[in-house]
Design a protein around this motif. Structure first.
Motif, PDB file in Angstrom:
ATOM      1  N   VAL A 243       0.798  -1.231   0.000  1.00 14.32           N
ATOM      2  CA  VAL A 243       0.000   0.000   0.000  1.00 14.32           C
ATOM      3  C   VAL A 243       0.828   1.276   0.000  1.00 14.32           C
ATOM      4  CG1 VAL A 243      -2.058  -1.026   1.057  1.00 14.32           C
ATOM      5  CG2 VAL A 243      -0.222  -0.157   2.538  1.00 14.32           C
ATOM      6  N   TYR A 244       2.047   1.225   0.455  1.00 13.91           N
ATOM      7  CA  TYR A 244       2.859   2.437   0.594  1.00 13.91           C
ATOM      8  C   TYR A 244       3.019   3.144  -0.753  1.00 13.91           C
ATOM      9  CZ  TYR A 244       6.766   5.553   1.598  1.00 13.91           C
ATOM     10  OH  TYR A 244       7.581   6.666   1.721  1.00 13.91           O
ATOM     11  N   ARG A 245       2.619   4.410  -0.791  1.00 17.23           N
ATOM     12  CA  ARG A 245       2.682   5.259  -1.987  1.00 17.23           C
ATOM     13  C   ARG A 245       1.948   4.653  -3.182  1.00 17.23           C
ATOM     14  NH1 ARG A 245       8.636   8.248  -2.221  1.00 17.23           N
ATOM     15  NH2 ARG A 245       8.312   9.550  -0.377  1.00 17.23           N
ATOM     16  N   ARG A 246       0.852   3.951  -2.910  1.00 12.29           N
ATOM     17  CA  ARG A 246       0.056   3.366  -3.985  1.00 12.29           C
ATOM     18  C   ARG A 246      -1.369   3.943  -3.973  1.00 12.29           C
ATOM     19  NH1 ARG A 246      -1.154  -1.665  -4.521  1.00 12.29           N
ATOM     20  NH2 ARG A 246      -0.899  -1.578  -6.789  1.00 12.29           N
ATOM     21  N   THR A 247      -1.494   5.197  -3.551  1.00 14.77           N
ATOM     22  CA  THR A 247      -2.800   5.847  -3.481  1.00 14.77           C
ATOM     23  C   THR A 247      -3.525   5.777  -4.817  1.00 14.77           C
ATOM     24  OG1 THR A 247      -1.879   7.400  -1.874  1.00 14.77           O
ATOM     25  CG2 THR A 247      -3.989   7.987  -2.887  1.00 14.77           C
ATOM     26  N   GLY A 248      -4.782   5.332  -4.767  1.00 14.92           N
ATOM     27  CA  GLY A 248      -5.610   5.266  -5.969  1.00 14.92           C
ATOM     28  C   GLY A 248      -5.395   4.027  -6.810  1.00 14.92           C
ATOM     29  N   GLN A 249      -4.384   3.250  -6.503  1.00 11.82           N
ATOM     30  CA  GLN A 249      -4.131   2.023  -7.254  1.00 11.82           C
ATOM     31  C   GLN A 249      -4.896   0.853  -6.614  1.00 11.82           C
ATOM     32  OE1 GLN A 249       0.024   1.288  -8.387  1.00 11.82           O
ATOM     33  NE2 GLN A 249       0.529   3.331  -7.608  1.00 11.82           N
ATOM     34  N   PRO A 250      -5.132  -0.206  -7.367  1.00 10.95           N
ATOM     35  CA  PRO A 250      -5.866  -1.339  -6.801  1.00 10.95           C
ATOM     36  C   PRO A 250      -5.018  -2.127  -5.807  1.00 10.95           C
ATOM     37  CG  PRO A 250      -5.173  -1.833  -9.043  1.00 10.95           C
ATOM     38  CD  PRO A 250      -4.868  -0.381  -8.806  1.00 10.95           C
ATOM     39  N   CYS A 251      -5.656  -2.532  -4.727  1.00  7.23           N
ATOM     40  CA  CYS A 251      -4.991  -3.375  -3.734  1.00  7.23           C
ATOM     41  C   CYS A 251      -4.515  -4.652  -4.418  1.00  7.23           C
ATOM     42  CB  CYS A 251      -5.970  -3.701  -2.606  1.00  7.23           C
ATOM     43  SG  CYS A 251      -5.361  -4.936  -1.421  1.00  7.23           S
ATOM     44  N   ARG A 252      -3.330  -5.092  -4.075  1.00  8.29           N
ATOM     45  CA  ARG A 252      -2.772  -6.293  -4.696  1.00  8.29           C
ATOM     46  C   ARG A 252      -3.543  -7.554  -4.301  1.00  8.29           C
ATOM     47  NH1 ARG A 252       1.928  -4.747  -7.024  1.00  8.29           N
ATOM     48  NH2 ARG A 252       3.156  -3.085  -6.030  1.00  8.29           N
ATOM     49  N   ILE A 253      -4.292  -7.486  -3.211  1.00 10.07           N
ATOM     50  CA  ILE A 253      -5.013  -8.667  -2.722  1.00 10.07           C
ATOM     51  C   ILE A 253      -6.479  -8.650  -3.126  1.00 10.07           C
ATOM     52  CG2 ILE A 253      -5.622 -10.016  -0.681  1.00 10.07           C
ATOM     53  CD1 ILE A 253      -2.603  -9.934  -1.395  1.00 10.07           C
ATOM     54  N   CYS A 254      -7.172  -7.533  -2.883  1.00 10.68           N
ATOM     55  CA  CYS A 254      -8.627  -7.521  -3.097  1.00 10.68           C
ATOM     56  C   CYS A 254      -9.072  -6.633  -4.243  1.00 10.68           C
ATOM     57  CB  CYS A 254      -9.338  -7.101  -1.809  1.00 10.68           C
ATOM     58  SG  CYS A 254      -9.177  -5.334  -1.445  1.00 10.68           S
ATOM     59  N   GLY A 255      -8.195  -5.753  -4.733  1.00 10.23           N
ATOM     60  CA  GLY A 255      -8.561  -4.877  -5.838  1.00 10.23           C
ATOM     61  C   GLY A 255      -9.185  -3.563  -5.446  1.00 10.23           C
ATOM     62  N   ALA A 256      -9.480  -3.368  -4.164  1.00 12.19           N
ATOM     63  CA  ALA A 256     -10.040  -2.092  -3.720  1.00 12.19           C
ATOM     64  C   ALA A 256      -9.011  -0.978  -3.896  1.00 12.19           C
ATOM     65  CB  ALA A 256     -10.471  -2.184  -2.256  1.00 12.19           C
ATOM     66  N   GLU A 257      -9.482   0.251  -3.953  1.00 17.25           N
ATOM     67  CA  GLU A 257      -8.602   1.392  -4.172  1.00 17.25           C
ATOM     68  C   GLU A 257      -7.841   1.735  -2.890  1.00 17.25           C
ATOM     69  OE1 GLU A 257      -9.573   5.966  -4.758  1.00 17.25           O
ATOM     70  OE2 GLU A 257     -10.020   4.823  -6.587  1.00 17.25           O
ATOM     71  N   VAL A 258      -6.515   1.775  -2.986  1.00 21.01           N
ATOM     72  CA  VAL A 258      -5.687   2.136  -1.836  1.00 21.01           C
ATOM     73  C   VAL A 258      -5.902   3.614  -1.508  1.00 21.01           C
ATOM     74  CG1 VAL A 258      -3.311   2.389  -0.978  1.00 21.01           C
ATOM     75  CG2 VAL A 258      -3.955   0.378  -2.345  1.00 21.01           C
TER      76      VAL A 258
ATOM     77  N   PHE B 113      -1.019   5.129   4.394  1.00 21.83           N
ATOM     78  CA  PHE B 113      -1.586   4.390   3.265  1.00 21.83           C
ATOM     79  C   PHE B 113      -2.230   3.111   3.779  1.00 21.83           C
ATOM     80  CE2 PHE B 113       2.101   6.830   2.010  1.00 21.83           C
ATOM     81  CZ  PHE B 113       1.666   7.517   0.892  1.00 21.83           C
ATOM     82  N   TRP B 114      -3.439   2.775   3.266  1.00 28.53           N
ATOM     83  CA  TRP B 114      -4.110   1.567   3.713  1.00 28.53           C
ATOM     84  C   TRP B 114      -5.160   1.145   2.702  1.00 28.53           C
ATOM     85  CZ3 TRP B 114      -6.248   6.171   4.681  1.00 28.53           C
ATOM     86  CH2 TRP B 114      -7.645   6.273   4.778  1.00 28.53           C
ATOM     87  N   CYS B 115      -5.596  -0.111   2.823  1.00 29.56           N
ATOM     88  CA  CYS B 115      -6.674  -0.641   1.987  1.00 29.56           C
ATOM     89  C   CYS B 115      -7.934  -0.701   2.844  1.00 29.56           C
ATOM     90  CB  CYS B 115      -6.330  -2.044   1.475  1.00 29.56           C
ATOM     91  SG  CYS B 115      -7.733  -2.877   0.664  1.00 29.56           S
TER      92      CYS B 115
END
Length: 267
Positions: A233-248, A259-261
């Protein structure tokens, strides 16, 4: 600001390069001129790291024989092979022997201190997962009674030493813990798992000289991960979570971007 693994790696490298023999010390800043002159030609006995604090212990009988260094946001202390460049600019401390030299620039702190002052600094710091003498129960005693969010507690160096913004975000994600949960809502089982994971992650950081928190199965390819593949999640704002696809998501917490999911780390 360098996180704990960086300081432990630096302590190791300085010890390997300079300890056990006479070291020449110098400075171009008046504030450390007396200290550098006192240490010049003495032996660096050992180095020590605790969280984001670095200590250089010199073997001499003087009352003040330990250099306390905190790199802060801008400090650098690279080690380079001889021949050394001429001293220049805002040089706080130079260490030099026949084979190498290292210039300290831009630290928040660089002071010659006594053993008692060294002990006082350590006493106000929380346990460091990279130290063999660390006691995770000390951190748990603070966390388990606190109304403060766990995301803030992990950044408090008097609670836990060496954890910065990257490890804060990543370890909470790895354990599915919302950064907004109060410390007293964290279970002992969760804390023990977080501590054990921090020990593993920080040791890996010392070995590699970089932070990698993603598991191999969660990376798009095999081999050494690129920087953008190294975090969940670190510095991945707006990108899809690597596990669930939700927006970081990101939000300011204790003056740093958190940063969190919201799905994997739901309340």
């Amino acid at each position: 600001m360098p996180e704990g693994h960086t300081i432990h790696r630096l302590a190791r490298d300085l010890r390997t390069t300079f300890a056990g023999a006479a070291v020449h010390t110098g400075t171009l800043q008046e504030r450390f001129a007396e200290g550098a002159a006192k240490l010049d030609g003495t032996t660096l006995a050992k180095t020590e790291a605790h969280g984001k604090h670095l200590f250089l212990h010199f073997s001499q009988d003087a009352l003040r024989s330990t250099v306390h260094i905190h790199l802060g946001l801008y400090g650098k202390f690279p080690i380079q092979p001889q021949p050394a460049q001429p001293p220049r600019g805002a040089l706080r401390l130079r260490l030099e022997n026949d084979t190498a030299w290292a210039d300290l620039r831009g630290p928040t702190a660089c002071d010659l201190i006594t053993r008692d002052e060294h002990d006082t600094i350590l006493a106000r710091l929380g346990p460091d997962p990279l130290r063999t003498d660390a006691d995770p129960d000390r951190a748990w005693a603070r966390i388990s009674k606190s109304r403060m969010a766990i995301g803030a507690l992990l950044m408090s160096q008097d609670v836990l030493s060496g954890i910065g913004n990257v490890y804060r975000a990543e370890v909470l994600f790895r354990h599915g813990i919302s950064p907004f949960r109060a410390g007293r809502e964290i279970t002992r089982e969760e804390w023990d798992a977080v501590w054990a994971d921090l020990v593993v992650l920080l040791k890996a950081g010392v070995r590699a000289g970089r932070i990698v928190t993603t598991r191999p199965e969660d990376r798009p390819r095999r081999g050494r991960p690129r920087r953008e593949e190294s975090f969940y999640v670190y510095r991945r704002t707006g990108q899809p979570c690597r596990i669930c696809g939700a927006e970081v998501r990101t939000e300011l917490m204790v003056a740093r971007n958190l940063f969190w999911c919201p799905s994997c780390q739901a309340h």
